[in-house]
Design a protein around this motif. Sequence first.
Motif, PDB file in Angstrom:
ATOM      1  N   THR A 134      50.067  38.139  46.814  1.00 25.36           N
ATOM      2  CA  THR A 134      49.792  36.937  47.610  1.00 25.36           C
ATOM      3  C   THR A 134      48.721  36.081  46.928  1.00 25.36           C
ATOM      4  OG1 THR A 134      48.008  37.989  48.809  1.00 25.36           O
ATOM      5  CG2 THR A 134      50.238  38.224  49.749  1.00 25.36           C
ATOM      6  N   MET A 135      48.611  34.813  47.356  1.00 24.73           N
ATOM      7  CA  MET A 135      47.590  33.919  46.800  1.00 24.73           C
ATOM      8  C   MET A 135      46.194  34.475  47.065  1.00 24.73           C
ATOM      9  SD  MET A 135      48.918  31.756  45.051  1.00 24.73           S
ATOM     10  CE  MET A 135      47.571  30.657  44.681  1.00 24.73           C
ATOM     11  N   ASP A 136      46.006  35.072  48.277  1.00 26.54           N
ATOM     12  CA  ASP A 136      44.691  35.654  48.600  1.00 26.54           C
ATOM     13  C   ASP A 136      44.337  36.756  47.615  1.00 26.54           C
ATOM     14  OD1 ASP A 136      44.221  34.006  50.656  1.00 26.54           O
ATOM     15  OD2 ASP A 136      44.652  35.462  52.263  1.00 26.54           O
ATOM     16  N   GLU A 137      45.347  37.587  47.309  1.00 24.69           N
ATOM     17  CA  GLU A 137      45.119  38.692  46.380  1.00 24.69           C
ATOM     18  C   GLU A 137      44.779  38.148  44.981  1.00 24.69           C
ATOM     19  OE1 GLU A 137      44.747  41.783  46.830  1.00 24.69           O
ATOM     20  OE2 GLU A 137      45.122  42.708  44.868  1.00 24.69           O
ATOM     21  N   VAL A 138      45.460  37.061  44.596  1.00 29.26           N
ATOM     22  CA  VAL A 138      45.170  36.442  43.295  1.00 29.26           C
ATOM     23  C   VAL A 138      43.701  36.003  43.256  1.00 29.26           C
ATOM     24  CG1 VAL A 138      45.642  34.427  41.820  1.00 29.26           C
ATOM     25  CG2 VAL A 138      47.550  35.676  42.854  1.00 29.26           C
ATOM     26  N   GLU A 139      43.279  35.306  44.360  1.00 24.32           N
ATOM     27  CA  GLU A 139      41.878  34.823  44.429  1.00 24.32           C
ATOM     28  C   GLU A 139      40.907  35.987  44.329  1.00 24.32           C
ATOM     29  OE1 GLU A 139      41.043  31.725  44.384  1.00 24.32           O
ATOM     30  OE2 GLU A 139      43.147  31.162  44.470  1.00 24.32           O
ATOM     31  N   ASN A 140      41.203  37.046  45.107  1.00 25.48           N
ATOM     32  CA  ASN A 140      40.273  38.185  45.150  1.00 25.48           C
ATOM     33  C   ASN A 140      40.148  38.860  43.789  1.00 25.48           C
ATOM     34  OD1 ASN A 140      39.788  37.759  47.800  1.00 25.48           O
ATOM     35  ND2 ASN A 140      41.273  39.285  48.534  1.00 25.48           N
ATOM     36  N   ARG A 141      41.302  39.074  43.159  1.00 24.09           N
ATOM     37  CA  ARG A 141      41.264  39.759  41.856  1.00 24.09           C
ATOM     38  C   ARG A 141      40.497  38.923  40.832  1.00 24.09           C
ATOM     39  NH1 ARG A 141      46.906  42.679  40.225  1.00 24.09           N
ATOM     40  NH2 ARG A 141      47.400  43.646  42.196  1.00 24.09           N
TER      41      ARG A 141
END
Length: 263
Positions: free
Chosen positions: A113-120
């Motif tokens: 997900t986009m959130d996961e991309v941001e977090n990573r």
Amino acid sequence: MNPIISLKDVWLKYDSRQEWTLQGVNITIYKGEWITIIGANGSGKSTLIRLMNGLLQPSVGEITVCGMSVSDPNNLMDIRQNVGMVFQNVENQIVGLTVEEDTRFGLHNIGITMDEVENRCRDVWELLEIVDKKDNPSYCLSGGEKQKLAIAGILVIQPEVIIFDESTSMLDAKCTQQMHKVMYELYRKHCTIIQVTNDVEEILNCSRLVIMHKGSIRFDGPPLEATNESSIFTNCCLLPPFSVRMRDIVANCGARWLDLVSL
Ligand SMILES: Nc1ncnc2c1ncn2[C@@H]1O[C@H](COP(=O)(O)OP(=O)(O)OP(=O)(O)O)[C@@H](O)[C@H]1O
């Protein structure tokens, strides 16, 4: 323990050469190890690690990575997701125009997900201390910062194994120290690290040392075991680490090393 990379009786001959570059290499690497590979120029270190993520195929022998054979072309995509490689020349690894764009590049099409991309991205920028550089053009970075960016692009993919191929050779002392700190952090988080270096002083950080000579493995064990016997290095055309050379000089002069270190 489950092996993460396994090479069984691996031999390699480049098409353009008469002689074998690797000769009967056997090694099993387990999750969470920090392996440092050293050896004189031309001893086969880069060839060995290129076999570990399918960039090269063995002429003879079997290689498995996370249970997948490197000889099956259908496995190569998965193997490369599992084994990230940071090369000495990072210029070729940087594709994005900015730090942010470059870090995200490998995350397209991996189903997160986009959130996961941001977090990573944020996590790796923090680990590498480049959060404040995220909007900078990648071509304006210093050599050390480019090195970090290349590592960021690998870390966000969260591979099981990261191979550093002489990644500190172009860095100054401060950046080299930072790189060791990053490797140590990754090791602490149970990432498997394989580091190729020509700097014998770097061997003291690792959990397992591999010494290559003329295409085969001549030592495979804890670094302290190697430093107890300096001929392990000299027989492979390497200088032992500075502390070992000092110890030997003092011992040869008749002084007792233990007396000196307890001063
Ligand atoms: N693509 C190639 N084609 C032919 N020979 C090659 C190729 N790549 C490497 N070699 C040869 O294989 C041998 C081992 O090279 P390799 O790069 O694996 O050694 P290395 O230990 O990593 O050396 P260095 O410390 O100088 O980087 C060398 O003699 C080299 O010239």
